[in-house]
Design an enzyme around this catalytic site. Structure first.
Site, PDB file in Angstrom:
ATOM      1  N   ASP A  12       0.864  -1.194   0.000  1.00 23.63           N
ATOM      2  CA  ASP A  12       0.000   0.000   0.000  1.00 23.63           C
ATOM      3  C   ASP A  12       0.894   1.236   0.000  1.00 23.63           C
ATOM      4  O   ASP A  12       2.090   1.155   0.311  1.00 23.63           O
ATOM      5  CB  ASP A  12      -0.904   0.021   1.240  1.00 23.63           C
ATOM      6  CG  ASP A  12      -1.779   1.275   1.292  1.00 23.63           C
ATOM      7  OD1 ASP A  12      -2.422   1.610   0.283  1.00 23.63           O
ATOM      8  OD2 ASP A  12      -1.810   1.947   2.348  1.00 23.63           O
ATOM      9  N   SER A  13       0.282   2.377  -0.316  1.00 26.71           N
ATOM     10  CA  SER A  13       1.021   3.633  -0.254  1.00 26.71           C
ATOM     11  C   SER A  13       1.491   3.929   1.173  1.00 26.71           C
ATOM     12  O   SER A  13       2.491   4.621   1.351  1.00 26.71           O
ATOM     13  CB  SER A  13       0.114   4.777  -0.723  1.00 26.71           C
ATOM     14  OG  SER A  13      -1.032   4.843   0.103  1.00 26.71           O
ATOM     15  N   TYR A  44      -0.788   8.591  -2.243  1.00 28.68           N
ATOM     16  CA  TYR A  44      -0.883   8.362  -3.674  1.00 28.68           C
ATOM     17  C   TYR A  44      -2.150   9.023  -4.250  1.00 28.68           C
ATOM     18  O   TYR A  44      -2.186   9.367  -5.431  1.00 28.68           O
ATOM     19  CB  TYR A  44      -0.992   6.860  -3.972  1.00 28.68           C
ATOM     20  CG  TYR A  44       0.304   6.072  -3.931  1.00 28.68           C
ATOM     21  CD1 TYR A  44       1.507   6.618  -3.503  1.00 28.68           C
ATOM     22  CD2 TYR A  44       0.299   4.739  -4.334  1.00 28.68           C
ATOM     23  CE1 TYR A  44       2.666   5.851  -3.471  1.00 28.68           C
ATOM     24  CE2 TYR A  44       1.455   3.975  -4.316  1.00 28.68           C
ATOM     25  CZ  TYR A  44       2.639   4.532  -3.879  1.00 28.68           C
ATOM     26  OH  TYR A  44       3.787   3.771  -3.853  1.00 28.68           O
ATOM     27  N   GLY A  45      -3.164   9.118  -3.421  1.00 25.56           N
ATOM     28  CA  GLY A  45      -4.496   9.509  -3.912  1.00 25.56           C
ATOM     29  C   GLY A  45      -4.568  10.892  -4.525  1.00 25.56           C
ATOM     30  O   GLY A  45      -5.493  11.193  -5.274  1.00 25.56           O
ATOM     31  N   CYS A  75      -4.318  -1.232  -2.113  1.00 24.60           N
ATOM     32  CA  CYS A  75      -4.505   0.205  -2.277  1.00 24.60           C
ATOM     33  C   CYS A  75      -5.323   0.397  -3.546  1.00 24.60           C
ATOM     34  O   CYS A  75      -4.949  -0.109  -4.607  1.00 24.60           O
ATOM     35  CB  CYS A  75      -3.133   0.867  -2.420  1.00 24.60           C
ATOM     36  SG  CYS A  75      -3.182   2.626  -2.811  1.00 24.60           S
ATOM     37  N   ASN A  76      -6.441   1.087  -3.414  1.00 21.10           N
ATOM     38  CA  ASN A  76      -7.295   1.292  -4.587  1.00 21.10           C
ATOM     39  C   ASN A  76      -6.620   2.190  -5.616  1.00 21.10           C
ATOM     40  O   ASN A  76      -6.755   1.972  -6.817  1.00 21.10           O
ATOM     41  CB  ASN A  76      -8.625   1.927  -4.170  1.00 21.10           C
ATOM     42  CG  ASN A  76      -9.533   0.963  -3.449  1.00 21.10           C
ATOM     43  OD1 ASN A  76     -10.406   0.345  -4.038  1.00 21.10           O
ATOM     44  ND2 ASN A  76      -9.331   0.813  -2.150  1.00 21.10           N
ATOM     45  N   SER A  77      -5.897   3.211  -5.137  1.00 22.50           N
ATOM     46  CA  SER A  77      -5.257   4.145  -6.065  1.00 22.50           C
ATOM     47  C   SER A  77      -4.193   3.407  -6.879  1.00 22.50           C
ATOM     48  O   SER A  77      -4.111   3.553  -8.104  1.00 22.50           O
ATOM     49  CB  SER A  77      -4.619   5.304  -5.294  1.00 22.50           C
ATOM     50  OG  SER A  77      -5.544   5.864  -4.391  1.00 22.50           O
ATOM     51  N   GLU A 153      -4.701   9.174   8.913  1.00 19.26           N
ATOM     52  CA  GLU A 153      -3.257   9.198   9.173  1.00 19.26           C
ATOM     53  C   GLU A 153      -2.918  10.025  10.406  1.00 19.26           C
ATOM     54  O   GLU A 153      -1.878   9.824  11.028  1.00 19.26           O
ATOM     55  CB  GLU A 153      -2.505   9.688   7.934  1.00 19.26           C
ATOM     56  CG  GLU A 153      -2.857   8.804   6.750  1.00 19.26           C
ATOM     57  CD  GLU A 153      -1.685   8.265   5.974  1.00 19.26           C
ATOM     58  OE1 GLU A 153      -0.650   8.916   5.947  1.00 19.26           O
ATOM     59  OE2 GLU A 153      -1.851   7.182   5.379  1.00 19.26           O
ATOM     60  N   CYS A 185     -11.313   2.980  -0.749  1.00 17.06           N
ATOM     61  CA  CYS A 185      -9.968   3.375  -0.314  1.00 17.06           C
ATOM     62  C   CYS A 185      -9.720   2.554   0.930  1.00 17.06           C
ATOM     63  O   CYS A 185     -10.597   2.455   1.804  1.00 17.06           O
ATOM     64  CB  CYS A 185      -9.925   4.869   0.006  1.00 17.06           C
ATOM     65  SG  CYS A 185      -8.390   5.390   0.826  1.00 17.06           S
ATOM     66  N   THR A 186      -8.550   1.944   1.016  1.00 15.92           N
ATOM     67  CA  THR A 186      -8.327   1.003   2.115  1.00 15.92           C
ATOM     68  C   THR A 186      -8.157   1.697   3.474  1.00 15.92           C
ATOM     69  O   THR A 186      -8.113   1.035   4.502  1.00 15.92           O
ATOM     70  CB  THR A 186      -7.131   0.080   1.809  1.00 15.92           C
ATOM     71  OG1 THR A 186      -6.007   0.875   1.414  1.00 15.92           O
ATOM     72  CG2 THR A 186      -7.480  -0.893   0.699  1.00 15.92           C
ATOM     73  N   HIS A 187      -8.087   3.032   3.469  1.00 13.89           N
ATOM     74  CA  HIS A 187      -8.115   3.751   4.751  1.00 13.89           C
ATOM     75  C   HIS A 187      -9.532   3.783   5.341  1.00 13.89           C
ATOM     76  O   HIS A 187      -9.695   3.933   6.551  1.00 13.89           O
ATOM     77  CB  HIS A 187      -7.692   5.212   4.561  1.00 13.89           C
ATOM     78  CG  HIS A 187      -6.216   5.432   4.442  1.00 13.89           C
ATOM     79  ND1 HIS A 187      -5.473   4.968   3.400  1.00 13.89           N
ATOM     80  CD2 HIS A 187      -5.354   6.111   5.254  1.00 13.89           C
ATOM     81  CE1 HIS A 187      -4.205   5.344   3.561  1.00 13.89           C
ATOM     82  NE2 HIS A 187      -4.113   6.028   4.679  1.00 13.89           N
TER      83      HIS A 187
END
Ligand code: DGL
Length: 278
Positions: A12-13, A44-45, A75-77, A153, A185-187
């Site tokens: 992931d980012s 990344y987004g 990571c979707n992005s 974050e 988005c994985t967040h």
């Protein structure tokens, strides 16, 4: 080491992919994993798709080169930027977050009106539109939610500021009459409480993290790569940024499973674009 003994590589980012890792720990408790977060270059987004592509392939090359038995693009992005190439580029199975989540959303939706919340990069790539294009009767309504990643974050998963931001993004989406919402988005699974509170519990939330982990189980089983029998797994965490920062935020987000964090340098030598001279 036999192929089944090799670890699963998760990328992931930064921290969002930890929601995928957590789902993998639950669903595949005997598997070794190596998690790489490109925190030196996150987020990344907000970046262009070519830039995300370059960084993502570099990180995936690093994991593939370390001998993993499967790659998970958590990571979707990044998935949006590399999906087609990644499957051809590596000789191990590659699982992304987009196709499993899109499939689950189609099954969950009662009348085909599906909402998608995601980063700007995922929205502009049109990856979910592509994934759903062949399914008749689906209407996808996309709402990028850029500040959600910043809240996560910063370790903020509730409170008035987040609630305000969530209302700004989600109330217009709710007005469109969606019955299913993809957390693209994985967040975002870390914000499922506030998201469900604002969008209403009549809207089914689809977590790209949970769906991705199910897909990893299916992929490893079909490829004969699933580790059988009970064992104590090894779970490594790598970052291109500060290991202390990664450990601090990571533990706050998914708890004590994160022990030691190692700093790594990918081929182009991030962070700073250069390998250390030693
Ligand atoms: N977690 C990443 C995703 O699923 C986005 C976070 C970022 O912007 O780096 O798209």
């Amino acid at each position: 080491m036999t192929a089944t003994d090799a670890p699963i590589g998760v990328f992931d980012s930064g921290f969002g992919g930890l929601t995928v890792a957590r789902a993998l720990f639950d669903q595949l408790p005997g598997e070794d994993t190596v998690y790489l977060g490109d925190t030196a270059r996150a987020p990344y987004g907000t970046k262009s798709i070519p830039e995300v592509r370059e960084y993502a392939l570099e990180c995936l090359d690093y994991l593939a080169g370390s001998g993993v038995k499967a790659l998970v693009i958590a990571c979707n992005s990044a998935s949006s930027a590399v999906l087609r190439d990644a499957r051809e580029r590596y000789d191990v199975p590659v699982v992304d977050v987009i196709l499993p989540a899109a499939r689950r959303a189609v099954r969950a939706s009662r009348d085909g009106r599906i909402g998608l919340i995601c980063t700007e990069a995922t929205a502009t790539s049109g990856s979910y539109d592509d994934a759903l294009a062949a399914v008749p009767g689906i209407e996808l309504v996309t709402e990028p939610c850029p500040s959600f990643v910043d809240f996560v974050e910063a370790g903020v998963t509730g409170g008035p500021e987040l609630l305000d931001a969530a209302r700004g993004y989600l109330l217009p989406l709710r007005e469109t009459g969606i019955d299913t919402l993809i957390l693209g988005c994985t967040h975002y699974p870390l914000l499922a409480g506030v998201i469900s509170y604002v969008i209403g519990d009549e809207v089914t939330l689809v977590s790209s993290a949970e769906e991705c982990a199910k897909e990893v189980f299916a992929t490893l089983t079909d490829a004969g790569l699933l580790h059988e029998g009970p064992r104590e797994p090894e779970r490594r965490f790598l970052t291109t940024g500060s290991p202390e920062l990664f450990a601090g935020i990571g533990r706050r987000l998914i708890g004590g499973v994160i022990d030691e964090v190692e700093q790594v340098y990918t081929a182009a030598g991030v962070p700073g674009g250069r390998r250390p001279s030693s």
